[in-house]
Design a protein around this motif. Structure first.
Motif: not given
Length: 138
Positions: A1-27
């Motif tokens: 997943m990319t930063k753009n995916d993060y931004l798209e999800i974040k627009r829906m959940y403004k008051d929630t810390v959103v994490f996306i998986e990038a390889g073996k990490f969450f960002r």
């Protein structure tokens, strides 16, 4: 997943810390990264924080205990959401931003003094005070 995916999800959940998986990490990015830096002291690099993916349940548990909503995504799929009884997202964000500003100010003062003050009886005492201030002990 990319930063753009993060931004798209974040627009829906403004008051929630959103994490996306990038390889073996969450960002996470932006304000969410500032919160993670504040809560865990994870290093903030170019507005991003990452941590090993296997630790996400521990992170979710800590955020929940602090009253902070969190949501986790991997390979475009929603994995988990932890919703606190009373969401403290914005309060925590305000505290995190204040802490970050204070740490940055202490760093600047420390660097200036280290580079410009060579002969002071109080040099070590002042440096110790600034380090204590930076670590949030005063």
């Amino acid at each position: 997943m990319t930063k753009n995916d993060y931004l798209e999800i974040k627009r829906m959940y403004k008051d929630t810390v959103v994490f996306i998986e990038a390889g073996k990490f969450f960002r996470t990015y932006g304000d969410d990264a500032v919160i993670m830096n504040f809560v865990y002291r994870f290093k903030l690099v170019n507005g991003m924080v990452g941590f090993p993916a296997e630790g996400y349940k521990r992170v979710a548990s800590k955020l929940y205990s602090m009253g902070i909503n969190s949501s986790y995504y991997a390979k475009g799929t929603h994995l988990d959401t932890s919703l606190a009884d009373e969401n403290n997202y914005y309060e925590t964000l305000n505290n995190a931003q204040l802490s970050l500003r204070n740490n940055n100010a202490a760093d600047k003062i420390y660097t200036y003094m280290k580079n410009n003050i060579n002969t002071s009886d109080y040099y070590e005492e002042i440096i110790d005070f600034l380090i204590t201030l930076k670590e949030g002990k005063k």
